[in-house]
Design a protein around this motif. Sequence first.
Motif, PDB file in Angstrom:
ATOM      1  N   TYR A 299      -6.632   5.339  13.378  1.00 14.76           N
ATOM      2  CA  TYR A 299      -5.821   5.901  12.293  1.00 14.76           C
ATOM      3  C   TYR A 299      -4.422   5.286  12.262  1.00 14.76           C
ATOM      4  CZ  TYR A 299      -9.231   9.381  10.966  1.00 14.76           C
ATOM      5  OH  TYR A 299     -10.363   9.985  10.497  1.00 14.76           O
ATOM      6  N   CYS A 300      -3.986   4.767  13.410  1.00 16.05           N
ATOM      7  CA  CYS A 300      -2.649   4.151  13.441  1.00 16.05           C
ATOM      8  C   CYS A 300      -2.688   2.850  12.665  1.00 16.05           C
ATOM      9  CB  CYS A 300      -2.227   3.873  14.885  1.00 16.05           C
ATOM     10  SG  CYS A 300      -0.736   2.871  14.982  1.00 16.05           S
ATOM     11  N   ASN A 301      -1.854   2.736  11.633  1.00 16.51           N
ATOM     12  CA  ASN A 301      -1.788   1.461  10.909  1.00 16.51           C
ATOM     13  C   ASN A 301      -0.475   0.727  11.222  1.00 16.51           C
ATOM     14  OD1 ASN A 301      -0.115   3.036   9.340  1.00 16.51           O
ATOM     15  ND2 ASN A 301      -0.901   2.317   7.381  1.00 16.51           N
ATOM     16  N   ILE A 302      -0.020   0.949  12.462  1.00 14.50           N
ATOM     17  CA  ILE A 302       1.056   0.178  13.086  1.00 14.50           C
ATOM     18  C   ILE A 302       2.254  -0.088  12.179  1.00 14.50           C
ATOM     19  CG2 ILE A 302      -0.117  -0.934  15.025  1.00 14.50           C
ATOM     20  CD1 ILE A 302      -0.882  -3.173  13.189  1.00 14.50           C
ATOM     21  N   THR A 303       2.721   0.954  11.496  1.00 17.52           N
ATOM     22  CA  THR A 303       3.902   0.764  10.660  1.00 17.52           C
ATOM     23  C   THR A 303       5.197   0.953  11.458  1.00 17.52           C
ATOM     24  OG1 THR A 303       3.476   2.979   9.854  1.00 17.52           O
ATOM     25  CG2 THR A 303       2.891   1.182   8.406  1.00 17.52           C
TER      26      THR A 303
ATOM     27  N   ARG B 297      -0.648  10.877  -3.030  1.00 13.59           N
ATOM     28  CA  ARG B 297      -1.753  11.655  -2.449  1.00 13.59           C
ATOM     29  C   ARG B 297      -3.020  10.806  -2.414  1.00 13.59           C
ATOM     30  NH1 ARG B 297      -1.888  17.315  -2.481  1.00 13.59           N
ATOM     31  NH2 ARG B 297      -3.971  18.177  -2.165  1.00 13.59           N
ATOM     32  N   HIS B 298      -3.622  10.666  -1.248  1.00 12.11           N
ATOM     33  CA  HIS B 298      -4.878   9.929  -1.142  1.00 12.11           C
ATOM     34  C   HIS B 298      -5.574  10.293   0.163  1.00 12.11           C
ATOM     35  CE1 HIS B 298      -2.145   7.531   1.266  1.00 12.11           C
ATOM     36  NE2 HIS B 298      -3.157   6.891   1.794  1.00 12.11           N
ATOM     37  N   ALA B 299      -6.867   9.957   0.241  1.00 12.27           N
ATOM     38  CA  ALA B 299      -7.627  10.237   1.463  1.00 12.27           C
ATOM     39  C   ALA B 299      -7.350   9.114   2.456  1.00 12.27           C
ATOM     40  CB  ALA B 299      -9.104  10.311   1.149  1.00 12.27           C
ATOM     41  N   TYR B 300      -6.589   9.416   3.490  1.00 11.34           N
ATOM     42  CA  TYR B 300      -6.156   8.384   4.428  1.00 11.34           C
ATOM     43  C   TYR B 300      -7.216   8.113   5.484  1.00 11.34           C
ATOM     44  CZ  TYR B 300      -3.371   5.989   7.958  1.00 11.34           C
ATOM     45  OH  TYR B 300      -2.901   5.077   8.876  1.00 11.34           O
TER      46      TYR B 300
ATOM     47  N   PHE C  52       0.829  -1.213   0.000  1.00 14.12           N
ATOM     48  CA  PHE C  52       0.000   0.000   0.000  1.00 14.12           C
ATOM     49  C   PHE C  52       0.864   1.264   0.000  1.00 14.12           C
ATOM     50  CE2 PHE C  52      -2.716  -3.326   1.586  1.00 14.12           C
ATOM     51  CZ  PHE C  52      -3.949  -3.051   1.017  1.00 14.12           C
ATOM     52  N   MET C  53       2.154   1.091   0.349  1.00 15.13           N
ATOM     53  CA  MET C  53       3.103   2.216   0.424  1.00 15.13           C
ATOM     54  C   MET C  53       2.520   3.355   1.262  1.00 15.13           C
ATOM     55  SD  MET C  53       4.909   2.184  -3.220  1.00 15.13           S
ATOM     56  CE  MET C  53       5.592   0.631  -3.813  1.00 15.13           C
ATOM     57  N   ASP C  54       2.035   2.965   2.429  1.00 14.50           N
ATOM     58  CA  ASP C  54       1.271   3.885   3.260  1.00 14.50           C
ATOM     59  C   ASP C  54       1.807   3.900   4.684  1.00 14.50           C
ATOM     60  OD1 ASP C  54      -0.680   5.706   3.708  1.00 14.50           O
ATOM     61  OD2 ASP C  54      -2.355   4.306   3.665  1.00 14.50           O
ATOM     62  N   PRO C  55       3.040   4.298   4.927  1.00 13.26           N
ATOM     63  CA  PRO C  55       4.049   4.851   4.017  1.00 13.26           C
ATOM     64  C   PRO C  55       4.978   3.747   3.508  1.00 13.26           C
ATOM     65  CG  PRO C  55       4.820   5.056   6.262  1.00 13.26           C
ATOM     66  CD  PRO C  55       3.502   4.353   6.328  1.00 13.26           C
TER      67      PRO C  55
ATOM     68  N   HIS D 267       3.242   9.010  10.007  1.00 14.97           N
ATOM     69  CA  HIS D 267       2.740   9.522   8.719  1.00 14.97           C
ATOM     70  C   HIS D 267       1.308  10.040   8.822  1.00 14.97           C
ATOM     71  CE1 HIS D 267       0.293   5.950   7.082  1.00 14.97           C
ATOM     72  NE2 HIS D 267       0.540   5.699   8.345  1.00 14.97           N
ATOM     73  N   VAL D 268       0.575   9.608   9.871  1.00 12.22           N
ATOM     74  CA  VAL D 268      -0.799  10.088  10.042  1.00 12.22           C
ATOM     75  C   VAL D 268      -0.773  11.606  10.297  1.00 12.22           C
ATOM     76  CG1 VAL D 268      -2.928   9.804  11.352  1.00 12.22           C
ATOM     77  CG2 VAL D 268      -1.419   7.857  11.025  1.00 12.22           C
TER      78      VAL D 268
END
Lengths: 262, 247
Positions: free
Chosen positions: B200-204, A112-115, A100-103, B155-156
């Motif tokens: 919102y945390c996607n635990i990266t 750029r996308h709606a997170y 997903f490269m998120d991040p 990143h959030v």
Amino acid sequence: MTTTVRDIREQGLGRTLRRDAWWMAPLATAVVLGAFGIYATWVAWIDRQYQWGPYLSPFYSPFFEPSWWPLSPAFLILWVPLGFRATCYYYRKAYYRAFFMDPPACAVGEARHAYKGETALFVLQNVHRFFLYLAILLVFILAYDVVLATRWPVAGVAPAGEAALGPREFGIGVGTVVMAVNVVLLGIYTFSCHSLRHLVGGRTDCYSCTTFGRTRYRLWRGVTALNEQHMLWAWTSLFSVGLTDVYIRLCAAGVITDLRLL
Amino acid sequence: MAMRRFEVFRGTREAGALQEYGVECDEGMVVLDAMHRLQADQAPDMAVRWNCKAGKCGSCSAEINGSPRLMCMTRLSDYPEDRPITVTPMRAFPLVRDLVTDVSWNYEMSRRIPPFQPRAPDNPDGTWRMYQYEVERPQEFRKCIECFLCQDVCHVLRTHGKHAEFIGPAFLVRAAAYELHPLDMADRTGYLKDEGGIGYCNITKCCTEVCPEDIRITDNAIIPLKERVVDAHYDPIARLLGRLFAR
């Protein structure tokens, strides 16, 4: 050329001031997980060469083939480990970064996308503990498969891989050892789960004022000790599952001959 | 003495750029030493926030070659001599000037967390009894020096700017310090799910990677809190068991 405020804001996928090889880890993860996904799909789809003598591939265990099911029996099983790993806290990190490269990596820009994080569709990740219950059951079934892999037909194994009917005797082949290592690694991975860590004692605040508080604390400590290396167990167990299937498949295809140790 | 090259961000939110400087550096110097020498010799108007120079006050947070770090704990010898070292301010917070950002948003978030609520005292003299093994978990979080590097790298906040919806890893650590404490009676799961925005945390795990105090932020604070939110809001079995067995 001058670097401005806008330039350092990392707007855009891969934009960063980092100079190390940050892209190596997500790339390696994408390659390995992608390759495993393709292999697992192929193994499940072809519906053959999953058994040799007393050995059964973990992709097909527990084996059952109902008459009403039109596809390979592997599909009746694989949703459990797939769901367990897909919702695993470690793998989430791995594939959010790699696919997903998120991040894509820390302090590296994203497209750029709606997170929404895990507040919208990915709120379903919260079912992890239910997959854990099923995964624990699967570990015990695979352990039973190892026991069965020590029961060799006295009349031997046919070239096509079918175990002969009739009495059985104790024996250990290289495949038995491979299956045993696999179930140990799968067991450690499963019992190092973050959700299990929470359920056995993590949800307790005051151990000294709770029923079985000391026991809960000891269980929590034990799972925590395993959990500290959860990433290691996630990868080693993934490789062991794949390699166990490859070994049994090669035996069934007649490419290699299983060595009987005992 | 060796000449090292630096690219330092100079300017404000509206206008600024990386400026290259050469600084005479001695063996054993850290990035903050180099910034002080730069400030003393060439750029007396350069804004740099610092205090203890010992990695304990959390004031000199910045980004060195793009990675959030404490300037006082980053040795120049860790970087190759043939390339300039880039020093920029934290990105998740509004820039004041040069290397200084306005981190006051963090203190606002801190105030919003439901406070520590101890149970009634165990003894007539108003004291409580608890054991060391019970407080070890929340004690890890007391190591936090409020450098906000975890907030910066998340990143959030950094990329998606969800400052209005997500309190960030530093305050999930703060919430965990209360929530996991053996004396605390408050239930913060509703706050964490809604106002705190834990979803919102996607635990990266970037927060864990940059923490200078080596707090295992994701594994020991965020995931346990996420699991408590699951208990309270997504798992009917856990809710039932929770009623049968007190915490």
